[in-house]
Enzyme design. Sequence first.
Site, PDB file in Angstrom:
ATOM      1  N   MET A  25       8.235  18.722  -6.467  1.00 44.38           N
ATOM      2  CA  MET A  25       8.623  18.323  -5.159  1.00 44.38           C
ATOM      3  C   MET A  25       7.493  17.313  -4.698  1.00 44.38           C
ATOM      4  SD  MET A  25      11.072  18.049  -3.011  1.00 44.38           S
ATOM      5  CE  MET A  25      12.380  19.284  -2.888  1.00 44.38           C
ATOM      6  N   GLY A  66       2.575  -3.442 -14.135  1.00 49.06           N
ATOM      7  CA  GLY A  66       2.765  -3.802 -12.547  1.00 49.06           C
ATOM      8  C   GLY A  66       3.398  -5.058 -12.365  1.00 49.06           C
ATOM      9  N   GLY A  94       4.320  -7.533 -14.983  1.00 48.03           N
ATOM     10  CA  GLY A  94       5.391  -7.322 -16.270  1.00 48.03           C
ATOM     11  C   GLY A  94       4.703  -6.567 -17.031  1.00 48.03           C
ATOM     12  N   ASP A 126       8.207   5.129 -13.675  1.00 44.71           N
ATOM     13  CA  ASP A 126       9.199   6.144 -14.410  1.00 44.71           C
ATOM     14  C   ASP A 126      10.611   5.464 -14.258  1.00 44.71           C
ATOM     15  OD1 ASP A 126       7.383   8.318 -14.369  1.00 44.71           O
ATOM     16  OD2 ASP A 126       7.745   8.537 -12.547  1.00 44.71           O
TER      17      ASP A 126
END
Length: 297
Positions: A15, A211, A214, A242
């Site tokens: 969480m 990032g 690419g 992710d």
Amino acid sequence: MNDHPKVCVVGSINMDMVTAVDKMPGQGETVLGGTFRTNPGGKGANQAVAAARLGAEVSLVGAIGDDPFGKMLLKHFDLENIKREGIQIFSETSTGIATIIISENDNRIIVSSGANSKLTPEIVEASKEVIIKSDIILLQFEIPMETISYIVNLGYEHHIPVIVNPAPYKYIPENILTKATFFTPNEGEAFSMRSMPLYESITNKLITTKGKHGAEFITPTCEVKSVHAYAVSVKDTTGAGDTFNGAFAVEIARGKSLSEAINFANAAAALSVGKVGAQAGMPKRDEVNEFLVKVQK
Ligand code: RIB
């Protein structure tokens, strides 16, 4: 082409406790932040959600505590169509927690592993059938390394491609280096990997994410090939990597080439940064396709 490949993600479930601030506090400094949010997270869970939204049949193997956050996350996986039979519930441990500060278009994350650290090879063994029936396996480094090692061996024995996202970076044992199919480090993780003894022999397995620049990989003829990123306005980069990994896994399992899979994953990751929360901006397949049509006009 298999449009709904079976993707098995073995990884962390957290969480996320998220606060945005204008400026990151320095050592010993107190600053006032913006709205506080709790969002579903964990690199494993994030990658599972990214893959499921893109049409894959996803099984998540992981661990949570027998607590309110764990219960909320189980309901969340049902809403995201993620098969969760492989999630073990531990009564004397808390669900993993990530403390996240978002600032200046980037984030800083501290993970308190909780139940994720209980995901041992013995626990994962119970989900062996699910794992060996998948078309592709996706792993990250927020669970014990011996479990990653066990899963990589399992994938290798059953001829299932295994993608290892070495985040957060830890030293990678030899069997993982030799038996995994792809590694998807970011630039910092790729730099750390260079000091490993077998590094030169695995460069053809590396997909390095950069990032806004690419991603790049090395072709069989040893050329470095870059696949550009898509320029978008950024609200929160948490989970962009992710999203890339989930999308990349789905596209490879669907039989796409490396360049095609990376391009699609770059587009999915670009869309994911438009909302606050690791999973909030993760797109569905139609959204990625529409975006790709729009940017090519
Ligand atoms: O990659 C982002 C994720 O890292 C967050 O969701 C957090 O839970 C940590 O695992």
